[in-house]
Write an enzyme that holds these catalytic residues in place. Structure first.
Site, PDB file in Angstrom:
ATOM      1  N   LYS A 182       0.946  -1.171  -0.090  1.00 41.45           N
ATOM      2  CA  LYS A 182       0.241  -0.017  -0.095  1.00 41.45           C
ATOM      3  C   LYS A 182       1.151   1.363  -0.182  1.00 41.45           C
ATOM      4  CE  LYS A 182      -3.922  -2.203   1.819  1.00 41.45           C
ATOM      5  NZ  LYS A 182      -5.026  -1.578   1.366  1.00 41.45           N
ATOM      6  N   HIS A 240      -0.822  -8.380   9.075  1.00 42.50           N
ATOM      7  CA  HIS A 240      -1.278  -6.821   8.354  1.00 42.50           C
ATOM      8  C   HIS A 240      -0.847  -5.777   9.606  1.00 42.50           C
ATOM      9  CE1 HIS A 240      -2.509  -8.665   4.868  1.00 42.50           C
ATOM     10  NE2 HIS A 240      -3.970  -8.700   5.662  1.00 42.50           N
TER      11      HIS A 240
END
Ligand code: BG6
Length: 483
Positions: A182, A240
């Site tokens: 990301k 994550h």
């Protein structure tokens, strides 16, 4: 600002599980976008592999439909879609059997970079890796890409690592954690290590605590069978949130290089202290009548005790962070989709102004999604007459606005696939890193399994369980609002 796109060299990318959901939604649309911006050359070859009997035209038609559904740039671009599909072929292979392997081997070019993307169940990783090796395809220049979940615990992660390493060495193995792809997650490294402003403050002398929130508004719909065996801890925290914690807490690496960065992340994970059960809150969403389903409506087991929410206080036991807790929070069916890292600074040591009700103090908020950007909360004088009163304001920067005029926004998968082709492992998890994260998570999960406590119910569409609020309240702190 117009971004520079540097084309990669021609490659052969074999996608196992080519008709599956991830491939249709992310991998092929991502490749198409890279083709569109000129990064993927037309000499590249993408080989779809699956068990279904179909010819290349049928496969291309399937992909065409996926691109129209999931790739923004495919709309009204039939010529470009067609040009991309010319790069795509299909080979039927039985991943766990003998069919198709020779045909696949003959299909590969000898002189191009080659990568094998295993978008399949982890139970097939070993079979595929072994057969690639047996059929001479696992050359020293090949790369293998695997998706999460990478194991269910330390023992299974070790076994998976051992299986892959029978045919590939560590520098050829790309373990995906799509959060690392990301944009803003990488921006976290740029923010910390390309500026001199933050580093002097980035420690427990100046930072009171850090909040890492990954809130989702979706539930587990359609994924109940997988999710019920994982829960939020295995699905989100072990990977994550752990990555976000590492990038926030790590020491500056000596260079931006795969091992230098990953060495520092492993040191953070190794410094994590055991988390006592009283510092953890598990939750499970319940129905809101007439509006939202409950977790158990979609779980395999209607009396499931799997958590769809976790909040916890984590201490990093090293000189930089001792005394500064990291609070992690993630859950499904919460009020909004919103992920951020909030770095909350300590109050000034001596306040000369009258007490300001509700003052929250300085904070740097890094918004990961949506509206990627940063916000700096600061205190000023409230304008106007009547004595000196304080007010809190925010300096806001949304990256899309700050860089207006043409950023080449990429989905995490696009970036990560191109990194595989370039041979850059910086944004992939190393084997020891995954194992370290499981070593930390395993005792927490074992503690739950040994206890009779069930997750606390919370309303779908809300902010999570009450006890999660208490986790901070009891220490005179409070979570930022979700969304
Ligand atoms: C996946 C999890 O890894 O990440 C999902 O398995 C989760 O449960 C997803 O929904 C969240 O990713 P993103 O990119 O939407 O924040």
């Amino acid at each position: 600002m117009v971004s520079r796109v540097i084309p990669v060299a021609p490659f052969d990318l074999v996608v196992f599980g080519a008709t599956g959901d991830l491939a249709r939604r992310k991998i092929f649309p991502g490749l198409f976008h890279r083709f569109e911006v000129g990064q993927m050359p037309s000499e590249a070859r993408i080989v779809g592999v699956a068990r279904s009997e179909m010819d290349v035209d049928a496969f291309r038609n399937l992909l065409r439909a996926s691109l129209l559904e999931f790739a923004d740039r495919a709309q009204n671009a039939e010529d470009r879609v067609q040009a991309f599909l010319e790069c795509v072929s299909y080979v039927r292979v039985d991943a766990a059997g003998e069919d198709g392997w020779e045909a696949l081997s003959k299909h590969m070019r000898k002189d191009a970079t080659r990568a094998f993307y295993l978008s399949v169940s982890p139970s097939l990783f070993g079979d595929i890796a072994d057969r690639l090796s047996a059929h001479g395809m696992a050359t020293s220049e090949s790369r293998i890409v695997v998706e999460k979940p990478f194991g269910q615990d330390l023992a299974s992660a070790r076994a998976l690592n051992a299986t892959l390493r029978r045919s590939f060495s560590e520098h050829q193995i790309y373990r995906i954690d799509h959060y690392l792809g990301k944009e803003t997650v990488q921006n976290l490294m740029a923010l910390r290590f390309a500026n001199s402003l933050w580093e002097p403050l980035w420690n427990s002398t100046h930072i009171d605590h850090v909040q890492i929130t990954v809130s989702e508004s979706i539930g587990v719909e359609g994924r109940g069978a997988y999710y019920d065996r994982s829960g939020a801890m295995r699905d989100m925290v072990q990977n994550h949130l752990m990555q976000l914690l590492c990038l926030t807490a790590m020491e500056p690496p000596s260079k931006y290089d795969p091992d230098a960065v990953r060495n520092e992340k492993v040191k953070v994970i190794s410094a994590l202290q055991d988390v006592p059960q009283e510092d953890i809150v598990r939750g499970q969403y319940r129905e809101t009548p007439g509006q939202q389903d409950s977790y158990c409506d979609h779980a395999e087991n209607p009396d499931s005790r799997t958590e769809s929410f976790v909040a916890m206080k984590v201490n990093v036991g090293n000189w930089r962070w001792s005394g500064t807790p990291f609070y992690l929070r993630t859950g499904k069916k919460l009020r909004a989709r919103s992920s951020e890292i909030a770095v909350v600074f300590r109050d000034p040591p001596h306040m000369i102004f009258p007490k300001m009700e509700g003052r929250r103090g300085n904070a740097l908020i890094i918004r990961l999604q949506p509206d990627e950007g940063i916000t700096l909360r600061t205190t000023i004088k409230e304008p106007g007459p009547g004595g000196l009163r304080l007010a809190e304001v925010t300096l806001d920067m949304t990256f899309a606005e700050a860089l207006a005029g043409g950023t080449d926004t990429q989905d995490a998968y696009e970036r990560l696939i191109m990194d595989v082709i370039r041979g850059d492992q910086t944004l992939f998890m190393r084997g020891d890193e995954v194992e370290a994260a499981w070593s930390w998570a395993d005792p927490i999960i074992a503690g739950w399994e040994a206890s009779s406590r069930t997750p606390e119910k919370y309303d779908a569409g809300g902010s999570g369980p009450e006890d999660a609020l208490m986790l901070l309240h009891r220490e005179g702190r409070r979570w930022r609002e979700i969304g």
